[in-house]
Design a protein around this motif. Structure first.
Motif, PDB file in Angstrom:
ATOM      1  N   GLY A   8      22.332  -7.267 -22.237  1.00  0.00           N
ATOM      2  CA  GLY A   8      22.645  -6.263 -23.296  1.00  0.00           C
ATOM      3  C   GLY A   8      23.101  -5.229 -22.382  1.00  0.00           C
ATOM      4  N   LEU A  19      25.342 -12.135 -24.310  1.00  0.00           N
ATOM      5  CA  LEU A  19      23.734 -12.200 -24.387  1.00  0.00           C
ATOM      6  C   LEU A  19      23.622 -13.680 -23.956  1.00  0.00           C
ATOM      7  CD1 LEU A  19      22.203 -10.451 -27.339  1.00  0.00           C
ATOM      8  CD2 LEU A  19      23.126  -9.452 -24.994  1.00  0.00           C
ATOM      9  N   ARG A  37      17.484  -9.357 -34.225  1.00  0.00           N
ATOM     10  CA  ARG A  37      17.743  -8.140 -33.832  1.00  0.00           C
ATOM     11  C   ARG A  37      17.050  -7.137 -34.668  1.00  0.00           C
ATOM     12  NH1 ARG A  37      23.981  -7.104 -35.534  1.00  0.00           N
ATOM     13  NH2 ARG A  37      23.509  -7.002 -37.876  1.00  0.00           N
ATOM     14  N   TYR A  93      17.903  -6.953 -29.249  1.00  0.00           N
ATOM     15  CA  TYR A  93      18.158  -8.483 -29.470  1.00  0.00           C
ATOM     16  C   TYR A  93      17.044  -9.192 -28.798  1.00  0.00           C
ATOM     17  CZ  TYR A  93      22.792  -7.341 -31.745  1.00  0.00           C
ATOM     18  OH  TYR A  93      23.487  -6.731 -32.491  1.00  0.00           O
ATOM     19  N   THR A 121      16.417  -7.371 -25.258  1.00  0.00           N
ATOM     20  CA  THR A 121      17.393  -6.913 -24.516  1.00  0.00           C
ATOM     21  C   THR A 121      18.207  -5.919 -25.384  1.00  0.00           C
ATOM     22  OG1 THR A 121      19.247  -7.257 -22.796  1.00  0.00           O
ATOM     23  CG2 THR A 121      19.230  -8.678 -25.026  1.00  0.00           C
ATOM     24  N   VAL A 123      21.444  -3.589 -27.073  1.00  0.00           N
ATOM     25  CA  VAL A 123      22.569  -3.511 -27.074  1.00  0.00           C
ATOM     26  C   VAL A 123      23.049  -2.237 -27.837  1.00  0.00           C
ATOM     27  CG1 VAL A 123      24.720  -4.602 -28.351  1.00  0.00           C
ATOM     28  CG2 VAL A 123      23.080  -6.013 -27.265  1.00  0.00           C
TER      29      VAL A 123
END
Length: 127
Positions: A8, A19, A37, A93, A121, A123
């Motif tokens: 991310g 990713l 997400r 995510y 992670t 984003v």
């Protein structure tokens, strides 16, 4: 079993990110991997799935044509290439694993069938 998502970051609208989900303790030949997400203030949303075995891929409508899943069974890695990113894609995510027989086309983007989850992670897509 562990799943670890990474990759991310901050990207401008229209940009791309890839990713990665590193899997240990289970086989990608038998477990499907889904990506979810969670945007700020919103529920978790399933976005993509790569099935065990033949590695068929499925995408939620809003990401079709922009996100692409792939995997490396030897390295036990699943990748999600995200192109043409939009501010609405901003979210944490997560990747998650589900054993065979636990999901259908109707449930693949719901949370409950998934047994193992990785940490998320972030984003962030700027406009």
């Amino acid at each position: 079993v562990q799943l670890q998502a990474s990759g991310g970051g901050l990207v401008q609208s229209g940009g791309s990110l890839r990713l990665s989900c590193e899997v240990s303790g289970l086989s990608l030949d038998t477990y499907a991997i889904g990506w979810f997400r969670q945007a700020p203030g919103k529920e978790h949303e399933g976005v993509a799935l790569i099935s065990a075995g033949d590695g068929g891929t499925y995408y939620e409508e809003s990401v079709k044509g922009r996100f692409t899943l792939s995997r490396d069974n030897v390295k036990k890695m699943v990748y999600m290439q995200m192109n043409s990113l939009k501010p609405d894609d901003t979210a944490v995510y997560y990747c998650a694993a589900v054993p065979p027989g636990y999901i259908t086309l109707q449930t693949m983007f719901t949370l409950s069938p998934y047994v193992y989850w990785g940490q998320g992670t972030l984003v962030t897509v700027s406009s």
